[in-house]
Design an enzyme around this catalytic site. Structure first.
Site, mmCIF file in Angstrom:
data_model
loop_
_atom_site.group_PDB
_atom_site.id
_atom_site.type_symbol
_atom_site.label_atom_id
_atom_site.label_comp_id
_atom_site.label_asym_id
_atom_site.label_seq_id
_atom_site.Cartn_x
_atom_site.Cartn_y
_atom_site.Cartn_z
ATOM 1 N N GLY A 1 -19.904 10.973 -41.641
ATOM 2 C CA GLY A 1 -18.589 10.808 -42.254
ATOM 3 C C GLY A 1 -17.684 11.981 -41.950
ATOM 4 O O GLY A 1 -17.909 12.712 -40.978
ATOM 5 N N ASP B 1 -19.106 18.653 -38.991
ATOM 6 C CA ASP B 1 -20.292 19.125 -39.710
ATOM 7 C C ASP B 1 -21.585 18.977 -38.914
ATOM 8 O O ASP B 1 -22.552 19.702 -39.145
ATOM 9 C CB ASP B 1 -20.462 18.322 -41.007
ATOM 10 C CG ASP B 1 -20.649 16.835 -40.697
ATOM 11 O OD1 ASP B 1 -19.864 16.288 -39.888
ATOM 12 O OD2 ASP B 1 -21.575 16.216 -41.240
ATOM 13 N N THR C 1 -22.205 8.724 -36.730
ATOM 14 C CA THR C 1 -23.135 9.773 -36.305
ATOM 15 C C THR C 1 -24.565 9.371 -36.574
ATOM 16 O O THR C 1 -24.843 8.787 -37.616
ATOM 17 C CB THR C 1 -22.837 11.050 -37.132
ATOM 18 O OG1 THR C 1 -21.550 11.505 -36.769
ATOM 19 C CG2 THR C 1 -23.861 12.141 -36.910
HETATM 20 N N1 ASP Z 1 -19.640 13.742 -39.176
HETATM 21 C C1 ASP Z 1 -19.035 13.527 -37.895
HETATM 22 C C2 ASP Z 1 -17.984 14.582 -37.683
HETATM 23 O O1 ASP Z 1 -17.204 14.854 -38.593
HETATM 24 C C3 ASP Z 1 -18.368 12.197 -37.745
HETATM 25 C C4 ASP Z 1 -19.195 11.016 -38.066
HETATM 26 O O2 ASP Z 1 -20.125 11.031 -38.852
HETATM 27 O O3 ASP Z 1 -18.908 9.988 -37.458
HETATM 28 O O4 ASP Z 1 -17.868 15.063 -36.582
#
Ligand code: ASP
Length: 327
Positions: free
Chosen positions: A239, A218, A187
């Site tokens: 994450g 999130d 992300t």
């Molecule tokens: N935080 C993002 C989610 O859970 C995923 C990521 O950071 O890749 O949708």
């Protein structure tokens, strides 16, 4: 004294001028140490997205607002077909649909967010439009898409040939397990401080690869994926979104900075808050970055492998983050 009675009395006394305005000033102990050589603007983003950070820094150097710069930075990754966790080319859900989440927050404390949006790549910009052009904070699914079209956004298929191929390989695997840092978490979260020393941020993602249809993490949730307070600073997360949501991670970090913890200490405490519940070493990754209004930086992750780009004092550099578990 019962709570309701206390509040009633407090407002009575306040109106009568018996309570000093300091009674409500929860920030009064807040002070940040000045960094000697710090001068805005500043831009910090998750992972090795140096192009995104450099575009944000160009906007900042040209005198653009922190919000505009953060959104422009995020849009670089939203259009990067090689990034399988953001925008165009993002990994789809189990059924092959790419659905995006994003949010923004500005220095007035206003925010906008879009969730589970299909066919529109610039979702951080769309979240900014929700904030600026609607009476709402959050639009989801079809509603967000229709709003985007009404604002002139292009509707397009976000599934590229290569993300389609990866998804089809995933469908064939029977014992699929997400791999930390490699497959699932990239992300873009970006925080900018502009020349007026105002802070804003943006966060954009396609979420967890091969998530259940309708799953939202999130990243579009204000306080979880992103939080900004112009008096204090800001934080963003990347994450495993479920774990960030459970601890309202970005809000927690900003509130810790308000209590005089440094951005680094605040990120570490927020990661420990997640780990407190885990009996064993978890298989998921969570990482945070934070900045306070004097340009102090924090970054911390559960596992090794996370890093961030920082533009400060005219230099854009990649740094490895400290992590709770390391070899
Ligand atoms: N935080 C993002 C989610 O859970 C995923 C990521 O950071 O890749 O949708």
């Amino acid at each position: 004294m019962k709570r309701r009675k206390f509040i009633k009395n407090a407002s009575k006394f306040s109106l009568a001028g018996l309570i000093s305005p300091d009674f409500f000033n929860v920030d009064k102990k807040y002070s940040i140490k000045k960094l000697n050589n710090y001068k805005s603007p500043i831009s910090i983003c998750t992972w090795d997205f140096s192009n995104a950070n450099s575009v944000a820094s160009e906007y900042l150097e040209n005198g653009q607002s922190a919000l505009e710069s953060a959104v422009r930075g995020a849009s670089i990754e939203e259009s990067n077909a090689q990034n399988s966790t953001v925008g165009y080319g993002g990994a789809p859900d189990r059924e092959g649909n790419v659905s995006l989440d994003a949010c923004v927050m500005n220095h007035f404390g206003d925010c906008g967010s879009v969730v589970a949006v299909k066919n529109i790549r610039s979702v951080a910009s769309l979240a900014k439009d929700v904030m600026e052009k609607t009476p709402h904070v959050m639009l989801a699914g079809d509603g967000a898409e229709e709003f985007a079209i009404s604002q002139g956004y292009k509707s397009e298929d976000l599934l590229t040939n290569s993300s389609k191929k990866e998804w089809m390989k995933w469908l064939e695997r029977s014992n699929y397990k997400p791999i930390i840092n490699i497959e699932n978490h990239d992300t873009i979260g970006i925080l900018c401080i502009d020349q007026k020393n105002n802070i804003s941020g943006a966060c954009s993602t396609s979420g967890l690869a091969y998530k259940m249809k309708g799953r939202v993490g999130d990243s579009p949730i204000i306080g979880s994926g992103l939080f900004v307070d112009n008096k204090i600073g800001g934080a963003v997360a990347t994450g495993m979104g479920e774990e960030v949501v459970k601890t309202v991670g970005s809000f927690l970090i900003v509130e810790l900075m308000r209590q005089n913890y440094s951005p680094q200490e605040a990120c570490e405490i927020a990661i420990r808050r997640i780990l407190e519940k885990e009996k064993n070493k978890p298989e998921f990754q969570v990482a945070y970055i934070a900045v306070n209004k004097n340009g102090e930086i924090g970054a911390f992750s559960i596992h090794e492998g996370f890093g961030y780009c920082l533009y400060r004092n005219k230099k854009n550099r990649f740094y490895k983050s400290k992590s709770f578990y390391y070899k």
